[in-house]
Structures are given as C-alpha cells and as structure tokens.
Scaffold this motif. Structure first.
Motif, mmCIF file in Angstrom:
data_model
loop_
_atom_site.group_PDB
_atom_site.id
_atom_site.type_symbol
_atom_site.label_atom_id
_atom_site.label_comp_id
_atom_site.label_asym_id
_atom_site.label_seq_id
_atom_site.Cartn_x
_atom_site.Cartn_y
_atom_site.Cartn_z
ATOM 1 N N PRO A 447 0.835 -1.208 0.000
ATOM 2 C CA PRO A 447 0.000 0.000 0.000
ATOM 3 C C PRO A 447 0.867 1.254 0.000
ATOM 4 C CG PRO A 447 -0.023 -1.050 2.153
ATOM 5 C CD PRO A 447 0.723 -1.972 1.258
ATOM 6 N N THR A 448 0.496 2.212 -0.829
ATOM 7 C CA THR A 448 1.247 3.471 -0.904
ATOM 8 C C THR A 448 0.481 4.622 -0.266
ATOM 9 O OG1 THR A 448 0.321 3.829 -3.119
ATOM 10 C CG2 THR A 448 2.465 2.756 -2.977
ATOM 11 N N THR A 449 -0.743 4.383 0.175
ATOM 12 C CA THR A 449 -1.473 5.394 0.937
ATOM 13 C C THR A 449 -1.153 5.209 2.420
ATOM 14 O OG1 THR A 449 -3.366 3.894 1.043
ATOM 15 C CG2 THR A 449 -3.336 5.501 -0.747
ATOM 16 N N GLN A 450 -1.631 6.132 3.233
ATOM 17 C CA GLN A 450 -1.401 6.015 4.670
ATOM 18 C C GLN A 450 -2.143 4.791 5.217
ATOM 19 O OE1 GLN A 450 -2.279 9.652 6.735
ATOM 20 N NE2 GLN A 450 -0.671 10.801 5.704
ATOM 21 N N ILE A 451 -1.471 4.060 6.088
ATOM 22 C CA ILE A 451 -2.022 2.827 6.651
ATOM 23 C C ILE A 451 -2.297 3.050 8.129
ATOM 24 C CG2 ILE A 451 -1.640 0.370 6.977
ATOM 25 C CD1 ILE A 451 0.483 0.522 4.799
ATOM 26 N N ILE A 490 1.131 4.935 9.267
ATOM 27 C CA ILE A 490 2.409 4.878 8.578
ATOM 28 C C ILE A 490 2.188 5.099 7.092
ATOM 29 C CG2 ILE A 490 3.366 3.285 10.280
ATOM 30 C CD1 ILE A 490 3.017 1.051 8.215
ATOM 31 N N HIS A 491 3.264 5.355 6.387
ATOM 32 C CA HIS A 491 3.202 5.560 4.936
ATOM 33 C C HIS A 491 4.476 5.007 4.316
ATOM 34 C CE1 HIS A 491 3.994 8.173 1.264
ATOM 35 N NE2 HIS A 491 2.943 7.443 0.948
ATOM 36 N N ILE A 492 4.292 4.184 3.271
ATOM 37 C CA ILE A 492 5.426 3.618 2.539
ATOM 38 C C ILE A 492 5.499 4.318 1.188
ATOM 39 C CG2 ILE A 492 6.462 1.538 1.579
ATOM 40 C CD1 ILE A 492 4.862 -0.079 3.591
ATOM 41 N N PRO A 493 6.480 5.187 0.946
ATOM 42 C CA PRO A 493 6.606 5.818 -0.374
ATOM 43 C C PRO A 493 6.842 4.767 -1.458
ATOM 44 C CG PRO A 493 7.962 6.938 1.268
ATOM 45 C CD PRO A 493 7.496 5.675 1.897
ATOM 46 N N MET A 494 6.277 4.998 -2.636
ATOM 47 C CA MET A 494 6.400 4.021 -3.712
ATOM 48 C C MET A 494 7.861 3.739 -4.041
ATOM 49 S SD MET A 494 4.735 4.033 -7.547
ATOM 50 C CE MET A 494 3.080 4.093 -6.890
ATOM 51 N N LYS A 495 8.708 4.762 -4.023
ATOM 52 C CA LYS A 495 10.122 4.551 -4.367
ATOM 53 C C LYS A 495 10.836 3.693 -3.328
ATOM 54 C CE LYS A 495 11.667 8.797 -2.067
ATOM 55 N NZ LYS A 495 12.406 10.069 -2.215
ATOM 56 N N HIS A 557 13.870 1.510 8.328
ATOM 57 C CA HIS A 557 13.341 0.578 7.328
ATOM 58 C C HIS A 557 12.663 1.298 6.171
ATOM 59 C CE1 HIS A 557 14.206 -2.858 9.893
ATOM 60 N NE2 HIS A 557 13.727 -2.176 10.904
ATOM 61 N N HIS A 558 12.965 2.580 5.980
ATOM 62 C CA HIS A 558 12.513 3.365 4.824
ATOM 63 C C HIS A 558 10.998 3.543 4.827
ATOM 64 C CE1 HIS A 558 16.593 2.523 3.399
ATOM 65 N NE2 HIS A 558 16.346 1.236 3.601
ATOM 66 N N ILE A 559 10.425 3.686 6.013
ATOM 67 C CA ILE A 559 8.986 3.882 6.166
ATOM 68 C C ILE A 559 8.754 5.182 6.921
ATOM 69 C CG2 ILE A 559 6.847 2.903 7.088
ATOM 70 C CD1 ILE A 559 8.186 0.160 6.911
ATOM 71 N N ASP A 560 7.762 5.960 6.490
ATOM 72 C CA ASP A 560 7.419 7.209 7.159
ATOM 73 C C ASP A 560 6.366 6.955 8.228
ATOM 74 O OD1 ASP A 560 9.114 8.400 5.383
ATOM 75 O OD2 ASP A 560 7.521 9.103 4.033
ATOM 76 N N SER A 561 6.632 7.475 9.440
ATOM 77 C CA SER A 561 5.654 7.400 10.529
ATOM 78 C C SER A 561 4.889 8.714 10.582
ATOM 79 C CB SER A 561 6.359 7.126 11.861
ATOM 80 O OG SER A 561 5.440 7.185 12.926
ATOM 81 N N LYS A 562 3.576 8.648 10.344
ATOM 82 C CA LYS A 562 2.764 9.861 10.320
ATOM 83 C C LYS A 562 2.241 10.240 11.699
ATOM 84 C CE LYS A 562 3.153 10.573 5.930
ATOM 85 N NZ LYS A 562 3.896 11.745 5.433
ATOM 86 N N ASP A 563 1.869 9.300 12.500
ATOM 87 C CA ASP A 563 1.351 9.630 13.830
ATOM 88 C C ASP A 563 1.220 8.349 14.650
ATOM 89 O OD1 ASP A 563 0.524 11.189 15.895
ATOM 90 O OD2 ASP A 563 -1.201 12.052 14.825
ATOM 91 N N THR A 564 1.333 8.542 15.983
ATOM 92 C CA THR A 564 1.091 7.462 16.934
ATOM 93 C C THR A 564 0.094 7.979 17.958
ATOM 94 O OG1 THR A 564 3.315 6.562 16.623
ATOM 95 C CG2 THR A 564 2.120 5.903 18.612
ATOM 96 N N LEU A 565 -1.027 7.308 18.132
ATOM 97 C CA LEU A 565 -2.133 7.797 18.945
ATOM 98 C C LEU A 565 -2.517 6.762 19.984
ATOM 99 C CD1 LEU A 565 -4.341 9.068 15.985
ATOM 100 C CD2 LEU A 565 -2.769 10.436 17.355
#
Length: 788
Positions: A447-451, A490-495, A557-565
């Motif tokens: 998935p390339t959208t926010q998870i 989380i978000h995994i950029p396509m690249k 691990h090349h993953i973006d963390s958008k938020d932790t709630l």
C-alpha cells in the motif's frame, strides 16, 4: 379282345420294341431353361485318384462336368442323372466359393490359387488345370451360374457398402507376412480396393490389418480372404482437437515421449505416406483440428477429443512443455525463452522442437484467446493477471533473467536491479492489470497510501494488516494491569517499496517483526514509571514520546511514521469506581448549589405573593377609614400592624427555608464523602433543620416584638387567633342593649356597633340578629339568646 389280338399277332415286334424303348428312355435327358444336369458314371471307366471325389469324364464317379439346358443323348445305363437349378447371385450380393475337392493347398497358404474355369462353371477345366480344394480367391458377381454343386459350395453374401460417414477397416487372413521392422500393418498393393483377391496375392499383399482402408462406395470383396469392419469417420467439433496415437511406425527414440511430425500424410489420411516418411508409433505431436476425417481407425486411434485451451480476458496461461531438450543449467528454473511467434503460441510443437525449445516451465505466457495446444506436448495452467489497485504498487521479485547490477546501498539486505533482471525490480508495478508469470516471479502488493494500524481487540482496518494485533496490557508503577488501545499511521513511499520488501520480505513481516514489538515494548517500558490514574493526565506526553520512538524505528526501514495515537485506556474496575464516585459527588455538589439558588428565588416569590395577598385588606381598611375617620384610623393602624406582622412572618419563613436548604446541601455533601455514615448524618441534618426552623421562628417573633412592642405584638397575635377561628370569645349571636338615646349610653351603643363591625370584618362572620329572625326561632332558643 382287339388289343390282345394285336399283341398276339405282333408278338415278335413287341418283344423287340419294349426293350428298345427302355434303352431309348435311359439314353435321353432333357434340362429346362434354368436347369443343369449332373452326371454320375456308373460303369466302364477309370478309377479316380485318391484324394479326389469328383471324376473327370473318363473316370467312374460323379462327373465334374454338367449338362446345360436342352436335349441330351447319353450312353444308356452308364450314367445316372440329376437336375439342379441355376445358381443365382442377386443384385448387391456376391458368391464366395469353396471347392469340395481338388489338389491340396500348399502348406502355408490359406486360399486356393485361381484357375481359369469360366467362373467355376467348367469343373473339368478346374480339375484338369490343378484347381485346389478349399476357399477360392475368385468370387461370383451377381448373375446366373451353372455350378456343379458336387464340386463347389457357394455362399451368397452381401457386397460391402461403405456409407458417406463410414470407413472400412480391412484385415487380410492370407498373404505375405509383414517384413517391415516392428510393423503390424500390411502395406498397400494394387488390388482394386481389395476386390481383386488374386492381384492382392500376386502383388505381395501382406496378411493382417491393412494400412489401406475402404472409402465410401460399393465393393465386391471376397469375405473369406478379407474381413471388413465398418467404423464411423472421425469428427472433431469446433473448439476441440483430436489427440492421435499411431499403432504402427518406427520406434520413438529414447528420451522422447511423443512421435515427431512427418510430412505428407494429410492429417493421417495417407497411412502409407506416414509409414514411408518415417512416422513413429505412439502418441503424436500432430493433432486433428475441427473437421471430418477419413482415417484408418486401427492405424490411427483418436485417444481423446479435448477442448481448446481458453484464456479469459483477465487471465494468463502459464505453460510447461513436456517434450524437448532438458534444462541442463541447475541454476535455472525455466527454459530458455523463445519468441511466441516461432511456434505460434505453442500450437506448432514441431517448430518449437526444431528451434531447440527446452521442456519445462516456460517464461512467456499466453494472453487471452483460444489455443489448439496438444496437452501431451504442453500443459497450460490458467492464472489471474496481477492486479494492482489504486493506492498500491507491486514489488516484483524475479527468479529468472540476466544478473543485473545492484542499484541500492548496504542499508538494503537484498539485491535491487533494473526491471527485467533477476532480483527485486527497482521500479514497482503501477496500478492496473499485469500479465506476469507468477511461476517465475513473485509480486508483493504494497500500500502506498497512509495505513492505519490498530492495536485493539475489537477493531481492525479494511486492509486486515492489523488483524493479528491485540490490545496492549501494561503493568503500571502502582501494580495495576491497564489495557491500552494504540493506533499508528504509517506511509510507505512508492520509491521505497522495493527496499521495504528487500529488508522485511512483506508488509505483514514489517508489522509483526518491527512495529508490533516496538510499540508493545515502548508502552510497557514507559508504564513502569507511571501510576494508573496518571495515564489520563500524562497521556499527551506519553503519546509524543511514542511517536518520536516509532518514527526513529521506521525510518531505518525506509517507512514514514505519520502519527502514533493512544486510542483508549481501560483502567481496572476497582480503580474506575473510585474515580467515578468522586466525579459523581462533585456533580451532586453543583446540583445542590443550583437547587439552593432555586429555593432563594422561590422565597422571593412567596414574599411577593404574601404582599399581594395583603392588598385586599389594605384597600378595605382604606374604605373603612373613609366611612368613619376615627374607626378608619384605628383600622389603618391595625391593618398596618397586620401587614408588618405578615411581612415579618414571611421573612422568617424565607430564612427558615434558606437554612433548611443549606442544611440539606451540607447533609448531602457529608453523604457523598462518606457513604458509611450516611444514615447518621441524615438524622443529624434533619435535627439541625428542625432546630434551625425553631430558631428561625423564634428569631422572627423576636424581630416582630422589637418592631411593634410587646403589647402590639400580643394584640396582633390575639387578633390572628380570633381571625382563624381558633379562639371563641363571643357567642354565635349577640344582642347588645343600652341606655337612653342621649348621654353616655348613646356613645356606648355606637362604640358597640363599631366593635361588632370590626369583628365582622376581621372574622368574616355576622354577629347581629334581627328581631324577626329571633322570633322565628324556638321560644327556648329565643329566651336563651335574650338572656345571653
């Protein structure tokens, strides 16, 4: 007698004439137009040789020759005659002949050789020319024949009729043996489609099943030599193919399963061309396409008819070849790739093999369409296309292809290469459908959208990546077990998707191997230094620290963390009850304060209501003042005193209500703080209310005394008692008498009337009785009232 006389007179002639007539009778035979005469020589001839039962003309015995229709002279007493009908062969039938006698058939032969004997009508010629005993090669076509039944047995059989939808399979029971190595079928020879048996034998026809077969038509065939079996033609319907097995031909070499394609046999119609051109016995690469075929059903067996391979629009066909060169490189899992046009999408096995095609898994796939593929040559597995939805990408790991250069750094555990090479492809698949061979590569959908991932027992996102995540149980500093639901975005950029797959294998592995332990351990470690109730007050700080921690873990691990709630914190029931009770007590305190304000408003309302209720009395007093000044002045003072008393009384009651409300609030407060002492506190509160009420009443009386004086206050209280009717100072009816009209007596009378009028106004009752009313009463009552 004349006749006797004639005989006596001519006795010499009679004696000579009768024997002569007998001789003449035995010397003549007459055959009808459809008859023949067979002869048996009884005397004066040679003896037949051993082994023969039919005699020649000079031999004693049943003669081979026959006499046809007509008048015949024979030597008397030498021959015995018998008449027979002609042998008739009807239309569409033939006669197969067996010689009852003759020379023996040479060893190894089954059929007698052909002899010129006018179609077996010349028995003498048959025997003299060496005719052999047994089944004959020649047959009798339709017609009438003068056949000696003592020499030949003729069986009338139907001619062979092959219909348009049939073929005739032929097997010869006589002929040369098949000399071809490994051969089972006799080679074709010129014999007029098996109608000329003698030509079949003379031309070297071979016994056994024949390569040649009968096509539709009418045939006069010797059914003793040839066994004919009618079989339906081979029909392949549209959308199907026929799989063929040859029962004759060369042996298939070792290492091959299928017979190679040979030219010239015209879809197995020409069995001779198949054999002569090197056709091999066994399962064939060639197939029969849709149509009607006349083929030798014994030489070429259609084992099965199967449907074409149909690939749907959203499918691919993964091909595995079962015939060809083996794959010799142990590092390869698939055969060398050949262009699909070379072998027409695997429909031309001969072209595939001629181009050096290897058996095993093939790299190219079949796209949507129908394919006439021999399942003995290739198996086709249908698989759905790789579907990548919007919001996702596909990371491809190829197991085949050239070794490409590594395009990534040491921070990635696996080799990332350019697309088309062996390894993880650098460019993921974009959204859409991709016709890929999943046997030679693997596609991980990322998935390339926010998870959104939920650590909760009762919640799971639609992607189900968090289906195995559970609510986190924490042990706080004060030894409570607290359940916490956590959400991470989380978000995994396509690249970066290929790098994530290279390091972790899949998104699920990333969750189970990285996120799950990181989240659980962080919150469990942090909770060791926090009390259970403080998780509410310090929730924001705890959430910020977790966000920073998870961001650092995922960045590796090349993953973006958008938020932790922190979604929810569930405290133990015993701890929750204490907090709840405290909140309820505070809310009740506010409620009682509101009720106190309402009671104050109510007191003001009652005060105003009391004032309004006194207005009629004030107005009435003013009117009485107008009637009589002195009385009015007294009544005004008296009314003013009552008004003041009422106001003071209302004020006292208001203060009492206020004190009661305060006491009730205090009692409730005490009840909320200590439920175990509720009953005692309520009792004390009620006692205080009663005491406060008494004190309020006493204070009200004291204020009234201070305001009006003791005498006035006492008079007002007496008047109030009289007004309420609780104190009865005068009788029900009062008659007051007086002195004369003048002097002091007149004043007393007027004062008395004014007093009575005042009492009536205060009490609302009448104290005067008219004389006629008094007289109407009983004498006793009137007397009593007069006395009173």
């Amino acid at each position: 007698m004349p006749i006797l006389d004639f005989i006596v007179q001519n006795i010499v002639y009679v004696l000579w004439g009768v024997p002569l007539l007998v001789v003449i009778y035995n010397s003549i035979t007459i055959a009808g137009g459809d008859e023949i005469v067979t002869l048996e020589r009884r005397w004066f001839g040679r003896q037949m040789p051993d082994g023969r039962t039919v005699a020649l003309s000079s031999e004693v015995g049943v003669q081979a020759r026959v006499l046809g229709p007509g008048f015949h002279f024979l030597i008397p007493f030498i021959f015995r005659t018998s008449k027979h009908r002609f042998l008739v062969i009807p239309s569409n039938q033939v006669g197969v002949v067996r010689a009852i006698t003759g020379a023996p058939i040479p060893s190894g032969n089954y059929m007698a050789k052909s002899i010129e004997c006018d179609l077996f009508q010349d028995g003498e010629a048959f025997l003299r020319n060496g005719g052999e005993k047994g089944p004959q090669l020649a047959i009798l076509p339709e017609g009438e024949y003068k056949i000696n039944p003592a020499l030949f047995e003729v069986e009338i059989v139907d001619a062979i009729m092959i219909d348009d939808n049939e073929v005739g399979y032929v097997e010869a029971i006589a002929g040369q043996p098949v000399t071809r190595a490994g051969g089972n079928f006799g080679s074709p020879v010129a014999c007029d489609s098996f109608q000329d048996a003698q030509a079949f034998i003379n031309n070297g026809g071979q016994k056994g099943p024949q390569i040649a077969f009968l096509t539709p038509g009418f045939y006069r065939i010797n059914t003793i030599l040839f066994r004919i079996e009618k079989r339906p033609i081979t029909e392949i319907k549209g959308g199907q193919i026929g799989l063929v097995e040859a029962t004759d031909g060369a042996r298939i070499p070792e290492g091959r399963l299928l017979a190679l394609k040979v030219p010239g046999h015209n879809s197995f119609y020409d069995g001779e061309a198949f054999i002569n051109n090197g056709g091999e016995k066994g399962r064939q690469l060639d197939v029969l396409m849709p149509g009607r075929y006349r083929i030798n059903p014994a030489l070429f067996k259609v084992i099965s008819v199967v449907d074409w391979t149909n690939i749907e629009a959203d499918q691919v066909g993964i091909v595995t070849i079962l015939e060809g060169k083996p794959i010799v490189d142990s590092s390869k899992i698939a055969a060398e790739e050949l262009p699909l046009g070379t072998h027409n999408n695997f429909q031309d096995p001969a072209a595939f093999l001629a181009s050096g095609g290897q058996k095993g898994l093939q790299i190219p796939v079949l796209r949507a369409g129908n394919y006439a593929i021999n399942p003995w040559f290739a198996s086709v597995e249908k698989a759905p296309m790789i579907r990548v939805d919007i919001g996702f990408c596909g990371v491809v790991t190829s197991y085949v292809g050239p070794d490409g250069a590594d395009l990534t750094d040491d921070a990635v555990n696996a080799k990332i290469v350019a697309n088309g090479n062996k390894g993880i492809w650098a460019d993921p698949l974009q959204p859409g459908k991709h016709p890929l061979n999943t046997k030679i590569l693997k596609v991980d959908i990322v998935p390339t959208t926010q998870i959104l991932l939920n650590w909760a027992d009762t919640r799971s996102s639609a992607h189900e990546l968090d289906s195995n995540l559970k609510t986190i149980t924490l042990r706080t500093a004060d030894a409570f077990n607290v359940n916490m639901d956590v959400s991470v975005i989380i978000h995994i950029p396509m690249k970066n998707a290929p790098k994530v797959i290279a390091n972790l294998g899949s998104v699920k592995n990333m969750i189970s191997q990285v996120l799950e332990p990181a989240i659980s351990s962080h919150f469990r470690n942090a909770s060791q230094y926090i009390k259970a109730l403080d998780l509410y007050t310090e929730r924001k700080q705890l959430q910020e620290k977790a966000k920073t921690h998870i961001d650092g873990v995922l960045r590796v691990h090349h993953i973006d963390s958008k938020d932790t709630l922190i979604a929810d914190v569930v405290l133990p029931a015993e701890l929750t009850k204490t907090v709840t009770d405290r909140q309820i007590a505070e809310q009740e305190k506010k409620t009682y304060a509101t009720q106190k304000e309402a009671q104050d408003e109510r007191r003001a309302l009652e005060n105003a209501t009391a004032q309004a209720a006194m207005q009629p009395k004030v107005v009435e007093s003013e009117r009485n003042v107008e009637i009589q000044k002195n009385l009015a002045e007294g009544k005004v003072k008296e009314a003013e005193g009552s008004k003041v008393a009422a106001i003071l009384q209302a004020t006292g009651e208001s203060e009492a209500i206020k004190l009661r409300a305060a006491a009730q609030a205090e009692a409730t407060k005490v009840t909320a703080e200590a439920q175990s002492e509720a009953t005692a506190k309520i009792g004390n509160a009620e006692a205080e209310v009663i005491l406060a009420k008494g004190q309020s009443t006493a204070e009200a009386y004291r204020l009234e005394v201070d305001a009006m004086g003791k005498d006035v206050f006492g008079q007002i209280r007496v008047v109030e008692k009289i007004a309420t009717g609780t104190l009865k100072l005068i009788p029900e009816n009062l008659v007051i008498g007086g002195g004369g009209a003048g002097g002091a007596g007149g004043n007393d009378l007027m004062n008395g009337f004014f007093g009575i009028s005042l009492l009536e106004k205060l009490t609302g009752r009448s104290f005067t009785v008219k004389p006629e009313e008094l007289e109407a009463k009983s004498p006793t009552a009137a007397s009593a009232e007069r006395k009173s």
